[in-house]
Design an enzyme around this catalytic site. Structure first.
Site, PDB file in Angstrom:
ATOM      1  N   PRO A   2       0.825  -1.206   0.000  1.00  0.00           N
ATOM      2  CA  PRO A   2       0.000   0.000   0.000  1.00  0.00           C
ATOM      3  C   PRO A   2       0.861   1.260   0.000  1.00  0.00           C
ATOM      4  O   PRO A   2       1.884   1.325   0.685  1.00  0.00           O
ATOM      5  CB  PRO A   2      -0.803  -0.136   1.288  1.00  0.00           C
ATOM      6  N   GLU A   3       0.433   2.247  -0.770  1.00  0.00           N
ATOM      7  CA  GLU A   3       1.191   3.490  -0.881  1.00  0.00           C
ATOM      8  C   GLU A   3       0.555   4.570  -0.018  1.00  0.00           C
ATOM      9  O   GLU A   3      -0.454   4.345   0.655  1.00  0.00           O
ATOM     10  CB  GLU A   3       1.306   3.888  -2.344  1.00  0.00           C
ATOM     11  N   LYS A  51       4.237   5.829   4.677  1.00  0.00           N
ATOM     12  CA  LYS A  51       3.574   4.525   4.687  1.00  0.00           C
ATOM     13  C   LYS A  51       3.439   3.963   6.102  1.00  0.00           C
ATOM     14  O   LYS A  51       3.102   2.793   6.269  1.00  0.00           O
ATOM     15  CB  LYS A  51       4.357   3.542   3.807  1.00  0.00           C
ATOM     16  N   ARG A 252      13.141  -2.959  -6.754  1.00  0.00           N
ATOM     17  CA  ARG A 252      11.698  -2.799  -6.891  1.00  0.00           C
ATOM     18  C   ARG A 252      11.324  -2.854  -8.372  1.00  0.00           C
ATOM     19  O   ARG A 252      12.120  -2.535  -9.246  1.00  0.00           O
ATOM     20  CB  ARG A 252      11.253  -1.457  -6.302  1.00  0.00           C
TER      21      ARG A 252
END
Length: 291
Positions: A2-3, A51, A252
């Site tokens: 989740p961002e 976050k 990433r």
């Protein structure tokens, strides 16, 4: 993972349910969590920092959590669902009041610390894109001082907090920026435009609950490039590519269009990439996987 927009929405939901209410039951199922009884304490507020989630109590303690890849906080009325959740093996935290239950499942990080020492956990973060400390000029300066690529700089939470692979991939595409260009060599004016658009789109997503850089809130149409490797670019028709940014084990996934964004990634050999969610079909064709 989740961002920032998702985490800020979670904080808003938790704060609305718990602020000002006394804790009637609490559980922290984490090896390093101190054995502190939170019953009787009152929630002052729940806020997001990038976050990270910070749940502050009137006792001077803060419950810090991070969702990582699979974590979630559920808010519901006490009752059978909460009772079942308390028996789950993946329960990591629970804070119950007389009217609401907050249940943390599969959380990636958990700490209970004195509120005065929150900086030990989140003090390293850069300006939060959706926070009251948002400073686009500071974020720009940190990005331009970053020693690695643009993609790595955007995803480095010390540069600016809250950006993940969705927003990084989408914003670099919209602004026609090469993800693997050196951050330090970018035009400051282009970075300013990137920061302004990033803040605008993430703020809209926080309100709507949809991460949609295209402006279309419909499943499958929200993104230009994210999770669309092997499919045609919505702008030029070339094939969207996927490659890794960063150094193992912290690399990433980044999606981009080589035509719109200045070429392939250094690690991309240019071979065909099949669409995500597809499997090889007859004679090398691809077909979508169906449930």
């Amino acid at each position: 993972m989740p961002e920032g927009d998702t985490v800020h929405r979670t904080a808003t939901r938790l704060d609305a349910a718990l602020r000002g209410a006394a804790v009637t039951h609490a559980e922290l199922r984490w090896p390093s969590a101190p054995d502190v009884d939170l019953r009787g304490s009152t929630t002052l507020e729940v806020v997001a920092r990038g976050k990270h989630l910070l749940h502050r109590f009137d006792t001077g303690s803060t419950l810090h959590t991070h969702l990582r890849m699979e974590g979630q906080w559920r808010v519901e009325h006490p009752g059978p669902r909460t009772d079942r959740a308390l028996r789950r093996s993946d329960l990591r935290a629970a804070v119950l009041t007389a009217t609401w239950s907050a249940v943390g499942l599969r959380l990636g990080m958990l700490d209970l610390v004195p509120t005065a020492r929150e900086a030990d956990l989140v003090g390293h973060l850069g300006p939060d894109v959706l926070g009251p400390d948002w400073d686009p000029e500071l974020a720009r300066d940190r990005l331009l001082a970053h020693p690695a690529t643009l993609a790595e700089a955007l995803l480095d939470q010390r540069t600016l907090a809250g950006v993940g692979t969705f927003w990084a991939s989408e914003l670099m595409f919209v602004e026609r920026l090469h993800p693997w260009a050196a951050a330090a060599g970018l035009d400051p004016e282009r970075v300013d435009r990137l920061m302004a658009r990033l803040h605008r789109l993430m703020a809209a997503a926080e309100v709507s609950g949809w991460q949609a850089s295209t402006g279309i809130q419909r499943t499958g149409d929200e993104a230009y490039v994210h999770a669309r490797s092997g499919r045609p670019c919505r702008r030029c028709g070339d094939t969207v590519r996927v490659a890794m940014a960063g150094v193992a084990p912290r690399e990433r996934t980044i999606f981009s269009c080589p035509t719109c964004q200045g070429g392939l990634a250094p690690t991309d050999d240019g071979r065909p990439q099949r669409p995500l969610g597809s499997s090889p079909g007859p004679r090398g064709a691809y077909r979508r996987r169906t449930p």
